[in-house]
Motif scaffolding. Structure first.
Motif, PDB file in Angstrom:
ATOM      1  N   HIS A 186      36.982  47.083   9.421  1.00 51.57           N
ATOM      2  CA  HIS A 186      35.613  47.542   9.192  1.00 51.57           C
ATOM      3  C   HIS A 186      34.802  46.518   8.378  1.00 51.57           C
ATOM      4  O   HIS A 186      34.263  46.818   7.311  1.00 51.57           O
ATOM      5  CB  HIS A 186      35.603  48.901   8.482  1.00 51.57           C
ATOM      6  CG  HIS A 186      36.315  49.973   9.236  1.00 51.57           C
ATOM      7  ND1 HIS A 186      35.782  50.549  10.368  1.00 51.57           N
ATOM      8  CD2 HIS A 186      37.528  50.553   9.025  1.00 51.57           C
ATOM      9  CE1 HIS A 186      36.630  51.463  10.831  1.00 51.57           C
ATOM     10  NE2 HIS A 186      37.705  51.476  10.044  1.00 51.57           N
ATOM     11  N   THR A 187      34.728  45.322   8.917  1.00 46.72           N
ATOM     12  CA  THR A 187      33.946  44.262   8.282  1.00 46.72           C
ATOM     13  C   THR A 187      32.769  43.887   9.171  1.00 46.72           C
ATOM     14  O   THR A 187      32.747  44.200  10.370  1.00 46.72           O
ATOM     15  CB  THR A 187      34.806  43.009   8.041  1.00 46.72           C
ATOM     16  OG1 THR A 187      35.362  42.571   9.289  1.00 46.72           O
ATOM     17  CG2 THR A 187      35.912  43.283   7.043  1.00 46.72           C
ATOM     18  N   VAL A 188      31.785  43.228   8.575  1.00 47.77           N
ATOM     19  CA  VAL A 188      30.637  42.726   9.338  1.00 47.77           C
ATOM     20  C   VAL A 188      30.518  41.223   9.101  1.00 47.77           C
ATOM     21  O   VAL A 188      30.516  40.769   7.960  1.00 47.77           O
ATOM     22  CB  VAL A 188      29.325  43.440   8.949  1.00 47.77           C
ATOM     23  CG1 VAL A 188      29.272  44.823   9.539  1.00 47.77           C
ATOM     24  CG2 VAL A 188      29.153  43.506   7.437  1.00 47.77           C
ATOM     25  N   MET A 189      30.449  40.483  10.187  1.00 45.19           N
ATOM     26  CA  MET A 189      30.380  39.029  10.116  1.00 45.19           C
ATOM     27  C   MET A 189      29.288  38.509  11.052  1.00 45.19           C
ATOM     28  O   MET A 189      29.155  39.001  12.179  1.00 45.19           O
ATOM     29  CB  MET A 189      31.723  38.406  10.525  1.00 45.19           C
ATOM     30  CG  MET A 189      32.875  38.745   9.604  1.00 45.19           C
ATOM     31  SD  MET A 189      32.695  37.946   7.989  1.00 45.19           S
ATOM     32  CE  MET A 189      34.209  38.504   7.187  1.00 45.19           C
ATOM     33  N   PRO A 190      28.514  37.529  10.618  1.00 43.92           N
ATOM     34  CA  PRO A 190      27.523  36.934  11.508  1.00 43.92           C
ATOM     35  C   PRO A 190      28.185  36.363  12.760  1.00 43.92           C
ATOM     36  O   PRO A 190      29.323  35.873  12.697  1.00 43.92           O
ATOM     37  CB  PRO A 190      26.903  35.818  10.655  1.00 43.92           C
ATOM     38  CG  PRO A 190      27.117  36.278   9.248  1.00 43.92           C
ATOM     39  CD  PRO A 190      28.445  36.975   9.252  1.00 43.92           C
ATOM     40  N   THR A 225      32.439  45.684  19.637  1.00 43.27           N
ATOM     41  CA  THR A 225      33.174  46.003  20.862  1.00 43.27           C
ATOM     42  C   THR A 225      32.773  47.370  21.398  1.00 43.27           C
ATOM     43  O   THR A 225      32.981  47.674  22.566  1.00 43.27           O
ATOM     44  CB  THR A 225      34.693  45.998  20.586  1.00 43.27           C
ATOM     45  OG1 THR A 225      34.970  46.894  19.487  1.00 43.27           O
ATOM     46  CG2 THR A 225      35.170  44.604  20.217  1.00 43.27           C
ATOM     47  N   TYR A 226      32.183  48.190  20.534  1.00 39.28           N
ATOM     48  CA  TYR A 226      31.745  49.531  20.947  1.00 39.28           C
ATOM     49  C   TYR A 226      30.393  49.478  21.668  1.00 39.28           C
ATOM     50  O   TYR A 226      30.010  50.437  22.339  1.00 39.28           O
ATOM     51  CB  TYR A 226      31.628  50.443  19.732  1.00 39.28           C
ATOM     52  CG  TYR A 226      32.880  50.493  18.888  1.00 39.28           C
ATOM     53  CD1 TYR A 226      34.021  51.172  19.335  1.00 39.28           C
ATOM     54  CD2 TYR A 226      32.938  49.852  17.669  1.00 39.28           C
ATOM     55  CE1 TYR A 226      35.183  51.203  18.566  1.00 39.28           C
ATOM     56  CE2 TYR A 226      34.104  49.882  16.893  1.00 39.28           C
ATOM     57  CZ  TYR A 226      35.211  50.553  17.347  1.00 39.28           C
ATOM     58  OH  TYR A 226      36.360  50.574  16.583  1.00 39.28           O
ATOM     59  N   THR A 227      29.678  48.375  21.483  1.00 37.61           N
ATOM     60  CA  THR A 227      28.361  48.217  22.123  1.00 37.61           C
ATOM     61  C   THR A 227      28.327  46.879  22.860  1.00 37.61           C
ATOM     62  O   THR A 227      27.632  45.951  22.450  1.00 37.61           O
ATOM     63  CB  THR A 227      27.240  48.284  21.085  1.00 37.61           C
ATOM     64  OG1 THR A 227      27.500  47.291  20.063  1.00 37.61           O
ATOM     65  CG2 THR A 227      27.156  49.655  20.446  1.00 37.61           C
ATOM     66  N   PRO A 228      29.076  46.739  23.930  1.00 39.99           N
ATOM     67  CA  PRO A 228      29.224  45.447  24.624  1.00 39.99           C
ATOM     68  C   PRO A 228      27.929  44.888  25.204  1.00 39.99           C
ATOM     69  O   PRO A 228      27.830  43.684  25.459  1.00 39.99           O
ATOM     70  CB  PRO A 228      30.236  45.759  25.727  1.00 39.99           C
ATOM     71  CG  PRO A 228      30.114  47.240  25.947  1.00 39.99           C
ATOM     72  CD  PRO A 228      29.808  47.822  24.605  1.00 39.99           C
ATOM     73  N   ASN A 285      28.142  40.994  13.708  1.00 39.07           N
ATOM     74  CA  ASN A 285      29.208  41.597  14.485  1.00 39.07           C
ATOM     75  C   ASN A 285      30.058  42.534  13.624  1.00 39.07           C
ATOM     76  O   ASN A 285      30.533  42.143  12.553  1.00 39.07           O
ATOM     77  CB  ASN A 285      30.101  40.506  15.080  1.00 39.07           C
ATOM     78  CG  ASN A 285      31.101  41.061  16.073  1.00 39.07           C
ATOM     79  OD1 ASN A 285      30.725  41.652  17.078  1.00 39.07           O
ATOM     80  ND2 ASN A 285      32.374  40.855  15.798  1.00 39.07           N
ATOM     81  N   TYR A 286      30.231  43.759  14.095  1.00 39.79           N
ATOM     82  CA  TYR A 286      31.067  44.740  13.404  1.00 39.79           C
ATOM     83  C   TYR A 286      32.465  44.713  14.008  1.00 39.79           C
ATOM     84  O   TYR A 286      32.634  44.868  15.214  1.00 39.79           O
ATOM     85  CB  TYR A 286      30.450  46.127  13.544  1.00 39.79           C
ATOM     86  CG  TYR A 286      31.322  47.252  13.046  1.00 39.79           C
ATOM     87  CD1 TYR A 286      31.778  47.277  11.728  1.00 39.79           C
ATOM     88  CD2 TYR A 286      31.695  48.287  13.896  1.00 39.79           C
ATOM     89  CE1 TYR A 286      32.597  48.313  11.274  1.00 39.79           C
ATOM     90  CE2 TYR A 286      32.493  49.327  13.460  1.00 39.79           C
ATOM     91  CZ  TYR A 286      32.949  49.334  12.143  1.00 39.79           C
ATOM     92  OH  TYR A 286      33.755  50.355  11.708  1.00 39.79           O
ATOM     93  N   SER A 294      37.426  47.580   4.709  1.00 44.13           N
ATOM     94  CA  SER A 294      36.196  48.243   4.271  1.00 44.13           C
ATOM     95  C   SER A 294      35.608  47.669   2.984  1.00 44.13           C
ATOM     96  O   SER A 294      35.369  48.387   2.006  1.00 44.13           O
ATOM     97  CB  SER A 294      36.448  49.747   4.099  1.00 44.13           C
ATOM     98  OG  SER A 294      36.882  50.329   5.302  1.00 44.13           O
ATOM     99  N   PRO A 295      35.332  46.377   2.942  1.00 48.77           N
ATOM    100  CA  PRO A 295      34.684  45.803   1.759  1.00 48.77           C
ATOM    101  C   PRO A 295      33.263  46.334   1.623  1.00 48.77           C
ATOM    102  O   PRO A 295      32.606  46.645   2.621  1.00 48.77           O
ATOM    103  CB  PRO A 295      34.688  44.302   2.045  1.00 48.77           C
ATOM    104  CG  PRO A 295      34.725  44.210   3.540  1.00 48.77           C
ATOM    105  CD  PRO A 295      35.540  45.378   3.997  1.00 48.77           C
TER     106      PRO A 295
END
Length: 228
Positions: free
Chosen positions: A175-179, A158-161, A168-169, A213-214
């Protein structure tokens, strides 16, 4: 007449027999499976630690018909004797054609950093990376794909639209990252789509160790299939 009839019938039978043999040989030749570095039989799960051509590889591959499921894939740095350490490599490299992790000249580069999460292909060897927002199972080689600039897709949030990526962060608070959901990636070369793949998760066993934050990444869960 009977004798002549028997001779003609025998000749016909021999001709049909040779023709059938010839067809069988052709069918066998056409159906010959490519001998990849890591062979995975239908329904089988292979452990890369024992089956891989490289000592640095870790993870498993399961095959269901023509779809391969790569799970918990990662690579490790080697020590001076060429043995795998417990330190993960900076990037992981995989070759879908060979069903195996490879060195830094491999077709696909999988990042091991959330800060520089660029998933790339080896453009020096002529590979191109594209994507399509369509369910993996339904993607065809004849679909219209969007080519990734410089053969690379990065991290979007969402910080880099304005950034279109593969990962996707979520931002605060988790604070997770998901494809990116339903984004199928495509590897091509010389104008031909070779493989489609989707990244399901980058966490070990496809599950973040905690909600906030995993840190149990990058362990790649990828499904891939060759276009035929």
């Amino acid at each position: 007449m009977n004798r002549l009839f028997k001779i003609a019938a025998l000749a016909c039978a021999l001709t049909v027999g040779f023709s059938a043999c010839s067809k069988d040989e052709q069918t066998t030749e056409v159906e010959q499976e490519y001998q990849a570095k890591v062979m995975v039989k239908n329904g089988e799960t292979v452990d890369l630690k024992s089956a891989s051509s490289l000592k640095s590889n870790s993870g498993t591959i399961k095959r269901t018909n023509d779809v391969y499921a790569l799970r918990n894939f990662r690579q490790f740095k080697l020590d001076a004797d060429g043995n795998a350490t417990t330190t993960a490599a900076d990037n992981f490299y995989f070759d879908f054609k060979e069903n195996d992790g490879t060195d830094d000249k491999g077709p696909v580069v999988l990042p091991n950093s959330a800060r520089v999460a660029d998933l790339k292909v080896n453009t020096e060897s002529g590979y191109k990376l594209s994507y399509i927002d369509k369910a993996f199972e339904n993607v065809l080689a004849t679909d219209s794909f969007t080519e990734a600039a410089n053969g690379s897709l990065g991290l979007q949030s969402t910080y880099t639209p304005n950034v279109i990526g593969w990962l996707n962060y979520s931002g605060s608070p988790n604070h997770t990252v998901m494809p990116v959901a339903n984004r199928t990636l495509v590897v091509s070369k010389e104008g031909k789509a070779l493989f489609k793949f989707r990244v399901n998760s980058v966490y070990s066993n496809e599950t973040p160790e905690k909600e906030v934050s995993p840190t149990n990444y990058f362990y790649y869960s990828i499904d891939y299939q060759e276009f035929k």
